[in-house]
Write a protein that holds these residues in place. Structure first.
Motif, PDB file in Angstrom:
ATOM      1  N   TYR A 256     -33.179 -14.796 -62.317  1.00 42.23           N
ATOM      2  CA  TYR A 256     -33.814 -15.534 -61.229  1.00 42.23           C
ATOM      3  C   TYR A 256     -32.930 -15.366 -59.984  1.00 42.23           C
ATOM      4  O   TYR A 256     -31.836 -15.957 -59.910  1.00 42.23           O
ATOM      5  CB  TYR A 256     -33.940 -17.012 -61.584  1.00 42.23           C
ATOM      6  CG  TYR A 256     -34.515 -17.256 -62.983  1.00 42.23           C
ATOM      7  CD1 TYR A 256     -35.835 -17.630 -63.167  1.00 42.23           C
ATOM      8  CD2 TYR A 256     -33.696 -17.108 -64.114  1.00 42.23           C
ATOM      9  CE1 TYR A 256     -36.346 -17.847 -64.441  1.00 42.23           C
ATOM     10  CE2 TYR A 256     -34.202 -17.319 -65.385  1.00 42.23           C
ATOM     11  CZ  TYR A 256     -35.522 -17.686 -65.542  1.00 42.23           C
ATOM     12  OH  TYR A 256     -36.024 -17.885 -66.810  1.00 42.23           O
TER      13      TYR A 256
ATOM     14  N   LEU B 277     -31.924 -17.285 -54.973  1.00 40.02           N
ATOM     15  CA  LEU B 277     -32.074 -18.735 -54.968  1.00 40.02           C
ATOM     16  C   LEU B 277     -31.369 -19.374 -53.765  1.00 40.02           C
ATOM     17  O   LEU B 277     -30.293 -18.921 -53.339  1.00 40.02           O
ATOM     18  CB  LEU B 277     -31.494 -19.327 -56.258  1.00 40.02           C
ATOM     19  CG  LEU B 277     -32.139 -18.867 -57.576  1.00 40.02           C
ATOM     20  CD1 LEU B 277     -31.391 -19.495 -58.748  1.00 40.02           C
ATOM     21  CD2 LEU B 277     -33.609 -19.233 -57.617  1.00 40.02           C
TER      22      LEU B 277
ATOM     23  N   TYR C 170     -28.772 -23.488 -57.124  1.00 40.44           N
ATOM     24  CA  TYR C 170     -29.063 -23.631 -58.552  1.00 40.44           C
ATOM     25  C   TYR C 170     -28.423 -24.897 -59.078  1.00 40.44           C
ATOM     26  O   TYR C 170     -27.446 -25.405 -58.514  1.00 40.44           O
ATOM     27  CB  TYR C 170     -28.618 -22.398 -59.347  1.00 40.44           C
ATOM     28  CG  TYR C 170     -27.222 -21.905 -59.076  1.00 40.44           C
ATOM     29  CD1 TYR C 170     -26.122 -22.485 -59.699  1.00 40.44           C
ATOM     30  CD2 TYR C 170     -27.000 -20.840 -58.199  1.00 40.44           C
ATOM     31  CE1 TYR C 170     -24.833 -22.026 -59.454  1.00 40.44           C
ATOM     32  CE2 TYR C 170     -25.725 -20.369 -57.950  1.00 40.44           C
ATOM     33  CZ  TYR C 170     -24.649 -20.966 -58.572  1.00 40.44           C
ATOM     34  OH  TYR C 170     -23.377 -20.519 -58.328  1.00 40.44           O
TER      35      TYR C 170
ATOM     36  N   LEU D  59     -38.823 -15.652 -54.976  1.00 39.49           N
ATOM     37  CA  LEU D  59     -38.008 -15.490 -56.184  1.00 39.49           C
ATOM     38  C   LEU D  59     -38.150 -14.065 -56.688  1.00 39.49           C
ATOM     39  O   LEU D  59     -39.271 -13.572 -56.878  1.00 39.49           O
ATOM     40  CB  LEU D  59     -38.462 -16.455 -57.282  1.00 39.49           C
ATOM     41  CG  LEU D  59     -37.771 -16.252 -58.644  1.00 39.49           C
ATOM     42  CD1 LEU D  59     -36.333 -16.743 -58.594  1.00 39.49           C
ATOM     43  CD2 LEU D  59     -38.539 -16.950 -59.760  1.00 39.49           C
TER      44      LEU D  59
END
Length: 237
Positions: A81, A84, A87, A115
Motif C-alpha cells: 500500500y 500513503l 499509516y 493508493l
C-alpha cells in the motif's frame, strides 16, 4: 480460496496493471492505482486480508508504504500500500481484513492523491517479480463496513467456474436422457388388456370418463386376469 478485498471503499481504478505511458515514456506498472470516489479525497486505507505488517516506512518512489504478509491456504502473499499520507500500524503487528492501516496520500513519486496497491504471489522483492494483477483478486465495490456480503473477484471467479461446470454436467445428463428416450420403444397394451378394459366399461366399472392412463388400464386389467385365473372362469363381454 484466496480472499482479498479492495483496500479503498468504492474505489475508482485510475491506472491498471501492466504497461502504461507516463510523460511520454512507457513503463511497467506492477500494481494498480486506486482513487476515492471524490477526486482528491484522502480516504482511509484498509488491510486487504488478515496478515502481519512486514514494512511501515518511507521507501523510495513508494513514499510512505505499508506491506502486509498473508498466509492463505498454506501459501504466502504480500500486499503493498504505497503513497500513503500516513499509516497507523507498525512492523510485526497483526492486522485483520478490513482494519484501517493508513490514509491515502501522494507521497513519493505521485501525481495526485491515490493508493498504489500491489499483490505479490510470494514475498515482495526488488523488481517485483512476484507481482500479479490485483483486479484478478478484488472487486472495486466492497467494504467490510457497508457491503460485508459483497463477493471479492476471486470468489466471483470461483463461483462462475462452479456454475460453468454444473452447466456442463447438466447438459451432458440431458443428452444422455434424450438418447435413452429416443431408444425406448413405445409400449402398447396387450389385446387381452384392451378386452378387459372394454368389459369394465360394459359392466359399469368404468363409465368412460376415467383418465385413459395406460399404466392404470394395464394394472387393472392384469388384476382382472389374475382373478379370472384364480376363479377358473372367463368374464363375459
Amino acid at each position: 480460496m484466496v480472499n482479498f478485498i479492495c483496500p479503498v471503499l468504492n474505489a475508482r481504478l485510475t491506472s491498471p496493471f501492466g504497461w502504461r505511458t507516463i510523460s511520454g515514456n512507457k513503463e511497467w506498472h506492477q500494481g494498480i492505482d486506486l482513487a476515492s470516489p471524490i477526486a482528491g479525497l484522502k480516504a482511509p486505507i484498509y488491510a486487504s486480508a488478515d496478515g502481519v505488517v512486514s514494512r511501515a516506512q518511507v521507501l523510495s518512489s513508494y513514499g510512505n508504504v505499508v506491506m502486509i504478509k498473508h498466509s492463505i491456504a498454506g501459501k504466502t502473499y504480500e500486499t503493498n500500500y504505497a503513497h500513503l499520507d500516513s499509516y497507523s500500524v507498525k512492523v510485526g503487528q497483526k492486522v485483520k481484513q478490513g482494519q484501517k492501516i493508513g490514509i491515502m496520500g501522494m507521497t513519493g513519486r505521485s501525481y495526485g492523491v491515490h493508493l498504489h496497491f500491489e499483490i505479490h504471489n510470494g514475498i515482495w522483492t526488488s523488481g517485483q517479480p512476484n507481482a500479479v494483477d490485483p483486479m484478478k483478486y478484488i472487486s472495486l465495490i466492497n467494504s467490510i463496513k457497508e457491503n460485508g456480503d459483497e463477493l471479492t473477484m476471486s470468489q466471483y471467479n470461483e463461483l462462475k467456474n462452479m456454475i460453468t461446470e454444473l452447466q456442463k454436467e447438466n447438459s451432458e445428463l440431458k443428452k444422455q436422457l434424450e438418447n435413452k428416450l429416443d431408444k425406448q420403444k413405445v409400449r402398447q397394451p396387450l389385446e387381452c388388456h384392451k378386452d378387459d378394459w372394454s368389459w369394465f366399461k360394459a359392466n359399469g366399472i368404468s363409465d368412460g370418463t376415467n383418465p385413459q392412463d395406460y399404466v392404470t388400464r394395464e394394472q387393472l386389467a392384469t388384476i382382472t386376469h389374475r382373478m379370472d385365473s384364480f376363479n377358473t372362469k372367463k368374464f363375459k363381454k
